[in-house]
Every structure is written in structure tokens, then in C-alpha cells.
Design an enzyme around this catalytic site. Structure first.
Site, short mmCIF file in Angstrom:
data_model
loop_
_atom_site.label_atom_id
_atom_site.label_comp_id
_atom_site.label_asym_id
_atom_site.label_seq_id
_atom_site.Cartn_x
_atom_site.Cartn_y
_atom_site.Cartn_z
CG HIS A 155 -2.31 0.48 0.90
ND1 HIS A 155 -2.59 1.42 -0.08
CD2 HIS A 155 -3.52 0.13 1.43
CE1 HIS A 155 -3.88 1.63 -0.13
NE2 HIS A 155 -4.47 0.86 0.76
CG ASP A 365 -9.71 -13.62 -21.07
OD1 ASP A 365 -8.89 -14.54 -20.86
OD2 ASP A 365 -10.55 -13.64 -21.98
#
Length: 433
Positions: A155, A365
Site C-alpha cells: 500500500h 482474461d
């Protein structure tokens, strides 16, 4: 279920980072964040029509990851001090593992303890606050042919939007797409880093944002679209609340303790709120925390929804102008300091929420279909709520981390049991842990 790590290496960019890009400046928004990792896991069933083996998948993933890192080059570097990333091309940690079960065993009956083994780091280990790399990936190969990508990103360098952009760019490169969209590194220009010696240490903020707790439990609760619609009927508002506001407010209502004030903190993506709006592919931590506080008398669901809506609305154009102004750093710091003060209050119940809804994580994908599921894993911070879009419906999956005793009370809440489901198709009311 056995998960065996069969290889560990560091994948480096396919082309060296140019010398003029070696020093990547963190923005002051990055500097305000603790250096902890957050997980995201992508699940892919084996497609018989794809005619691709797991070994071919692994080869393609590793090669395309190397190509992706030439564009996302800070992820292959190492933090230097508190203001820079040394883009030295040391690479990202990359593991491959074999799993002696079928992917459906996990997706149909998921257990958090198992999901934690699908990511490259044990996030409950305090040493993860000091891990050198910015990104780590674990490729899990199931005996049915299915594959799971477990990711952990720091983060300190990125938010969920950045991680989503990276995963989708990596997938597009794997598919050999021609029209690729690459990251824009403009955060440190808008929010220039400050000399750390001029401000309080990040260690103080780390302690405020990540208080240590011995025994935590993470569980998933599903809110279907019909459940969210039913909750919305209980809201008296002239403006229709968002799904995230409804679900967050409902969970907030379920954990309120009598006689205690409470607060909810929620990050707000600034990209679309800037003037002019920033491109979605802007890299880094480009968000601010919205905060809503109630006293011990404000239990009504509509009140909580309104409090959240008002908090989100405050992170507006004027707010972003303050961040971009001369005293932007001080403005951002005051926000985090106020959060720290609220968290330190003895009788204050605090929920740390974050929404990954509407990010295109289900579009990732790699050439063998879109993920059948995207999940979180356990989280090392108490009273943390992570919201993700549900795959099957337009509902929301919430990943809740609490102390063990608090979770036991939370699960027994009558209203919670009425609205949550672990199986949207059958409408069963249950959770897993």
C-alpha cells in the site's frame, strides 16, 4: 488439501529501466500510507476449448509479467528511504505451487485458512511490514487444470485501482493485445513528496492504522442484489444511495455498541473527482479517507446511510483543490491525524472499510477466460471491512475481519442473518471462516 511451493524466483522487467527513470518519487499521499500489503486472488477454471496446458500457462504468465514490468517499472524496484523507489529492476517475487485438489473444492466451499495459502505472504506476520519487494505473485496449479493467481501489493506504492490496472494490463499483454493502455506516473507532480524530517514519522501513523491484535477472524458475507434492494426500502432519502453506502451502513448498524460512539473510515478514489478528472490509469495512492462519526443515540439505518453519503460528498472538487494547493500536504496530514485521534479514543468503535467494487477485476482474461471468482483473504487488522462485486449477481461480497469474540456476536445479529447469504442461488443464510 496440500499446497506445495515448487519454485520461487524474482521476475525482472524484460527491458532495463532507463537511467532517467531510476528514481521514482512517491507522492505525499503515498508517504502518508503504511507499508503493509493487501491481497487479491483470481480464480480460473480450466477451459477444455482453450487447448493450453498448465505449463504453457506458466510460461506465458512469466514472460508477459516481465513485459508488463517494463511499463510498471516501480513495482520491480525497492523503497529507498521515505520519498523514493529505487527502480533497480530487482523484480517481483514469483512463486509457483501445486495444489492436490480441484478448484471447485475451494470455490464451492471456501475456507479463509485455505485461501491464505494461495497468496505469497502471511499477512498476519509483522515482518511483512518490512518486506523489500513491492509486489508478490503466487501461481497455484490445481490437479483439475484450474489456476489461481494470488497477489499481494504494498500500500506504500499503490491502491486497489492501481492493482486492478496492473492485473488487466498484464492480462492484455498475455493475450497479445495491440491496443494497450499503460500507467501514467503523475501523482508526485500533483502531490510532491515532503522531506520526512519535516513531519511526524510514518511509524506513528502505522500504529494508528494497524493496531496489533492477537486473535482475529476473517469471514465473508454475501449481500445479493435483492437483499440490497430490500435494505434500500428502509432508507428515507431523496437521493438514491449507492450499493456501497447501503451495505456499509448496514454492517455499521450491526456492530454498534450501546453507550459507545462509533466511526467509519472509507477511502474515496480521487481520480474522477479531480478537475479535470485524472485518467483511471494514474498510478499510485490517489485517494482520501472519508470519515463518518455517530454518537451513542444515532442508531437509525437512514441516519447511518446519510452520515456516509455526507462523508463521501465532502471529498469533492473543493477537497481536491485543497490537496493540490500550497498546503496540500498539511491538509492531507490533518485528515490522517484526525483519524488517528478517533482511533485512539477508548470508547470509540471504529470500522475501517474499503470498496473494490466497480473496478474491472473480473475483466482480467489472460487468454483462458475471465475469472470465475475474485476474492480477498484474511486481513491483519481488526474491524476491517472489504467490499467486492459479487460474480454471480450484482450483489456485494463483504470480507469482515474482527476479534474472535466480536465476530461471534456479529454473526448472531438477527438483522445480519436476515440479509446475508453464502449461496445466492439457493438463498441460504450462512457464512464461512
Amino acid at each position: 488439501m496440500n499446497i506445495d511451493i515448487i519454485s520461487t524466483e524474482f521476475v525482472k522487467p524484460s527491458s532495463p529501466t532507463p537511467s532517467h527513470l531510476k528514481k521514482f518519487r512517491l507522492s505525499f499521499l503515498d508517504q502518508c500510507l503504511p507499508a503493509h500489503f493487501f491481497p487479491l486472488i483470481f480464480y480460473y477454471f480450466y477451459d477444455d476449448t482453450s487447448n493450453i496446458t498448465q505449463s504453457a500457462m506458466c510460461f506465458q504468465l512469466k514472460r508477459s509479467l516481465s513485459d508488463a514490468l517494463t511499463q510498471f517499472y516501480p513495482l520491480a524496484g525497492r523503497i529507498e528511504g521515505k520519498s523514493f523507489v529505487d527502480c533497480n529492476d530487482q523484480g517481483v517475487k514469483y512463486l509457483e505451487a501445486r495444489v492436490d485438489s480441484r478448484l471447485s473444492d475451494i470455490t464451492e466451499f471456501p475456507q479463509v485458512a485455505v485461501l491464505d495459502q494461495l497468496i505469497p505472504y502471511n499477512l498476519s506476520d509483522a515482518r511483512m511490514l518490512k518486506a523489500e519487494e513491492q509486489l508478490a505473485i503466487q501461481v497455484n496449479l490445481f490437479k483439475c487444470g484450474g489456476i489461481v493467481l494470488g497477489t499481494c501489493i504494498s500500500h506504500k506504492i499503490a491502491d486497489a485501482c492501481t492493482l486492478s490496472n496492473f492485473i488487466n494490463s498484464w492480462a492484455a499483454i498475455t493475450r497479445r493485445e495491440s491496443n494497450l493502455v499503460f500507467p501514467i506516473f503523475n501523482s508526485a507532480v500533483m502531490f510532491p513528496p515532503r522531506d520526512p524530517s519535516l513531519s511526524s514519522t510514518t511509524d506513528e501513523k502505522d500504529q494508528a492504522l494497524l493496531p496489533p491484535v492477537d486473535r482475529l477472524v476473517t469471514k465473508k458475507f454475501i449481500f445479493t442484489d435483492s437483499a440490497i434492494s430490500a435494505l434500500e426500502e428502509n432508507v428515507v432519502e431523496t437521493i438514491k444511495p449507492t450499493r456501497v453506502e447501503i451495505v456499509t451502513a448496514f454492517i455499521w448498524k450491526c456492530v454498534i455498541k450501546k453507550g459507545k460512539t462509533s466511526a467509519v473510515f472509507h477511502p474515496v478514489n480521487l481520480r474522477g473527482r479531480m478537475v479535470p478528472p485524472l485518467p483511471i490509469h494514474s498510478f499510485g495512492n490517489i485517494f482520501q479517507m472519508a470519515s463518518a462519526v455517530i454518537n451513542d443515540q444515532e442508531y437509525e439505518f437512514s441516519v447511518l446511510v446519510n452520515k456516509l453519503r455526507t462523508a463521501f460528498a465532502k471529498v469533492n472538487r473543493e477537497h481536491t483543490k485543497e490537496l493540490l494547493g500550497k498546503n496540500g500536504f498539511e491538509f492531507a496530514m490533518s485528515n490522517f491525524k484526525n483519524i488517528g485521534k478517533l482511533m485512539s479514543q477508548k470508547d470509540m468503535k471504529v470500522l475501517r472499510c474499503t470498496s473494490w467494487c466497480r473496478f474491472p477485476i473480473y475483466e482480467a482474461d489472460f487468454g483462458w477466460g475471465k475469472p470465475c471468482w475474485v476474492s480477498s483473504a484474511s486481513f491483519p487488522t481488526k474491524d476491517t471491512i472489504i467490499l467486492l462485486d459479487s460474480r454471480q449477481t450484482s450483489g456485494i461480497e463483504t470480507w469482515v475481519t474482527m476479534k474472535e469474540q466480536d465476530m461471534a456476536e456479529f454473526e448472531q445479529d438477527h438483522d445480519l442473518q436476515k440479509y446475508v447469504s453464502s449461496n445466492p442461488e439457493k438463498g441460504k443464510t450462512s457464512v464461512f471462516g
